[in-house]
Design an enzyme around this catalytic site. Structure first.
Site, mmCIF file in Angstrom:
data_model
loop_
_atom_site.group_PDB
_atom_site.id
_atom_site.type_symbol
_atom_site.label_atom_id
_atom_site.label_comp_id
_atom_site.label_asym_id
_atom_site.label_seq_id
_atom_site.Cartn_x
_atom_site.Cartn_y
_atom_site.Cartn_z
ATOM 1 N N GLU A 397 -8.069 -39.759 20.094
ATOM 2 C CA GLU A 397 -7.623 -38.528 19.434
ATOM 3 C C GLU A 397 -6.836 -37.608 20.352
ATOM 4 O O GLU A 397 -5.866 -36.975 19.934
ATOM 5 C CB GLU A 397 -8.836 -37.780 18.856
ATOM 6 C CG GLU A 397 -9.445 -38.407 17.621
ATOM 7 C CD GLU A 397 -10.430 -39.529 17.924
ATOM 8 O OE1 GLU A 397 -10.986 -40.103 16.978
ATOM 9 O OE2 GLU A 397 -10.637 -39.832 19.134
ATOM 10 N N HIS A 464 -20.596 -36.857 10.783
ATOM 11 C CA HIS A 464 -19.547 -37.034 9.783
ATOM 12 C C HIS A 464 -19.603 -35.938 8.722
ATOM 13 O O HIS A 464 -19.050 -36.107 7.627
ATOM 14 C CB HIS A 464 -19.693 -38.395 9.082
ATOM 15 C CG HIS A 464 -19.459 -39.567 9.977
ATOM 16 N ND1 HIS A 464 -20.406 -39.999 10.873
ATOM 17 C CD2 HIS A 464 -18.402 -40.403 10.123
ATOM 18 C CE1 HIS A 464 -19.943 -41.064 11.525
ATOM 19 N NE2 HIS A 464 -18.728 -41.314 11.099
#
Length: 658
Positions: A397, A464
């Site tokens: 990322e 998540h």
């Protein structure tokens, strides 16, 4: 030191000499000024000039270079006016950062230089993005990025090399191995014999170059650049050199053994090269004096300009106005035809239509190409727009966010999909320290949108399910959008992509396939910083965003007797606080609902602003309702208890009864 094995004309040899001694003479003057207190800090490149000068001389002026703080030779070889460098180091207005950043922490589009930030690593990924833009624009350009041996231990180094290798990006990764990271010697930093060995794992061509030999640097880099322009690929270069002064002047060099310092002093890149040119009759003592006199005059004249410039003045309005690049928002009104679609469909439509609007827009993310992303938002995009513009990325990322910044620097737009908003923590540094600060620092915008699938309610557990908008609303320079409805999501996404500033675009996963709305089929935009008044009432003001808006609507449906204003903020930065004030002045009571945990969240700032600006209109304390101060649990009953939906109803009734 061997100089006779290189095919370089005498004219070029003389030109390289002039370029070598110029940064040395400037440095010697700066060290005097540092002792006099006329500049605040200095990172010396004495002994390393051949690397900066050699690499820059081998590149075209139209090609980007990303230097570090020992690469003065990059700036002087690109012929930046010296008074601008001097005023930069004095924090004056004619510098490149308006006094907002120091030393070499700046860039210049005029000279195709992109400066460093102190975190070092992100600029490697930025080089990837610049090189990617060159490939997409069919430009046969090379990008060079510098780093030190210490920064090769950072994750960003490995991520950037991996991305460049996988995508065959024409990047020169230039490692200046100067022996020490501040005071830590190389044997305490890495185990491999040579840093070029790290290129093996990435299938990358690598070379070791004598960094103190200007002809070795120039000829090797020149040859590599010529090849890369025709055969794009990354190359890792390790320049062996030594830092003859401290990490910065205050730290000194007491930790360096004297015999090591003495050995490298004999390898000085300037005195050795000068002696060679004298022996070859390319130089003589009169020529040397004449060359140095010209440079000294240039230094003195430009220093006088810098010293005579007045100190910079602070102006609050100017400071605030330079946090974001001005955005000329253009409203695009949709036509009448609509269809009833889900939030996930609206986002997909908005993204696809933006790809059609902007042929310089690139999408990047894990699994977004063939697979269409884990939420299928980009399904089919690759076949319509091609793999060049819809790019699967490695799991890195940080490098991908930095790559997006590089795309922006080189005239492109980028949308990065975080597979889940939680994973943005792995790309946090370039977002908050590079994207957010670039326009304020050196007038360079970050045309980047980071899409953030977020939120709980789907049993996804602690990693998540976060709604982590408060990480970014805190950071000046970032914009944050958080739509609750399909219509808003599509229009705000189009605006986010049009905006030249970095935008964090939050998309609640639990709303993706549960919320439908009539949405125009064609392309349209909606303004940032304008809240939506969903319900009008007189007794209480409810402010929320994201899933909280729907919880509030459900609660009001259970209590039709309650006359409430319900405001959906839609964007959190900019925040439509004026709409909140107007509602509070009408109702006298305010409750703020957020899915994020309570402390440090958006609700806290709204409550504080209302207390400061609307206190005399309040008939009760401002009430905040949020999730529990815990990580987000997995089991359904635990998750239901974590979320504030039920507590909101009780809190609202208590506030009404106050």
């Amino acid at each position: 030191m061997q100089y006779t094995d290189y095919s370089v004309t005498d004219q070029k040899k003389l030109e390289l000499y002039k370029q070598l001694i110029k940064p040395r003479m400037i440095e010697e003057k700066m060290l005097i000024l540092l002792r006099q207190g006329r500049i605040s800090k200095w990172f010396s490149g004495i002994g390393q000039e051949a690397i900066s000068v050699g690499v820059t001389s081998a590149m075209h002026a139209s090609e980007y270079i990303l230097p570090m703080h020992r690469n003065l030779g990059v700036f002087t070889t690109r012929e930046i006016p010296l008074y601008r460098l001097f005023t930069q180091w004095q924090g004056k207005a004619s510098g490149f950062t308006k006094g907002r950043d120091r030393s070499f922490h700046f860039g210049s589009q005029e000279f195709n230089i992109v400066g460093m930030i102190s975190h070092l690593g992100p600029q490697l990924g930025v080089a990837d993005g610049i090189a990617l833009a060159n490939l997409l624009k069919k430009q046969k350009h090379v990008t060079a990025v510098f780093t030190g041996e210490g920064a090769t231990s950072e994750g960003d180094f490995h991520e950037a090399l991996n991305v460049a290798a996988v995508w065959n990006l024409p990047v020169l990764f230039c490692i200046e191995n100067n022996g020490y990271g501040l005071s830590t010697p190389t044997n305490e930093q890495f185990k491999c014999e040579n840093l070029v060995d790290k290129g093996i794992g990435y299938g990358m061509e690598s070379h070791i170059i004598d960094g103190n030999n200007i002809l070795a640097v120039y000829t090797k880099v020149n040859s590599i650049c010529a090849d890369l322009r025709e055969n794009p690929r990354p190359v890792l270069l390790e320049f062996k050199t030594f830092r003859m002064r401290g990490h910065e002047e205050a730290s000194g060099t007491k930790y360096v053994p004297k015999e090591l310092m003495d050995a490298w002093e004999k390898k000085d890149p300037i005195s050795n090269y000068e002696n060679y040119l004298l022996s070859e009759k390319i130089l003589n003592t009169d020529k040397i004096r004449a060359i140095k006199a010209v440079i000294q005059t240039e230094i003195d004249e430009n220093l006088n300009i810098a010293f005579n410039e007045e100190e910079i003045h602070s102006d609050i309005e100017n400071e605030l106005n330079d946090v974001y690049k001005p955005f000329d928002y253009k409203e695009v009104i949709p036509k009448s035809k609509t269809e009833n679609i889900r939030l996930v469909d609206a986002i997909s439509q908005g993204l696809k239509q933006s790809m059609e609007q902007h042929d310089n827009l690139v999408l990047m993310g894990q699994d977004i190409a063939d697979y269409g992303g884990v939420f299928k938002i980009t399904e089919g995009f690759m076949y319509e727009f091609g793999k060049e513009r819809v790019r699967n990325t490695p799991i890195c990322e940080s490098a991908i966010v930095s790559t997006a910044m590089g795309l922006s620097i080189n005239g492109m737009k980028a949308v990065v999909e975080m597979q889940f908003a939680d994973f943005v923590s792995s790309g946090f540094n370039p977002i908050v320290n590079y994207l957010a600060k670039s326009y304020y620092r050196w007038n360079e915008h970050a045309d980047v949108v980071v899409r953030m699938p977020c939120g709980a309610g789907v049993g996804a557990g602690p990693f998540h399910s976060q709604t982590n908008e408060a990480w970014f609303t805190k950071t000046p320079g970032l914009k944050v959008a958080y739509p609750a409805f399909p219509y808003d999501a599509k229009g705000l996404l189009a605006t986010a992509i049009n905006d030249p500033n970095p935008v964090l675009f939050f998309e609640h996963k639990a709303l993706y396939r549960s919320k439908y709305q009539e949405v125009p089929l064609d392309y349209y935009t909606l303004p940032f910083g304008v809240a939506s008044l969903l319900k009008k009432g007189d007794t209480i003001s409810i402010v929320s965003y994201g899933a909280g808006v729907h919880w509030a609507l459900d609660t009001l449906e259970k209590h039709p007797e309650i006359s409430a204003d319900l405001l959906d903020l839609r964007t959190l930065q900019p925040l439509d606080i004026a709409a909140v004030y107007a509602s509070v002045k009408k109702t006298g009571k305010l409750i703020i609902l957020q899915e994020d945990s309570l402390f440090g969240g958006v609700a806290s700032d709204i409550a504080a602003l209302v207390m400061e600006n609307c206190f005399e209109f309040l008939d009760a304390p401002v009430k905040r309702v949020a999730s529990l101060e815990t990580p987000i649990p997995f089991a359904k009953n635990l998750e239901n208890n974590y979320l504030p939906k039920q507590r909101f109803e009780q809190s609202m009734l208590e506030l009404l009864a106050y």
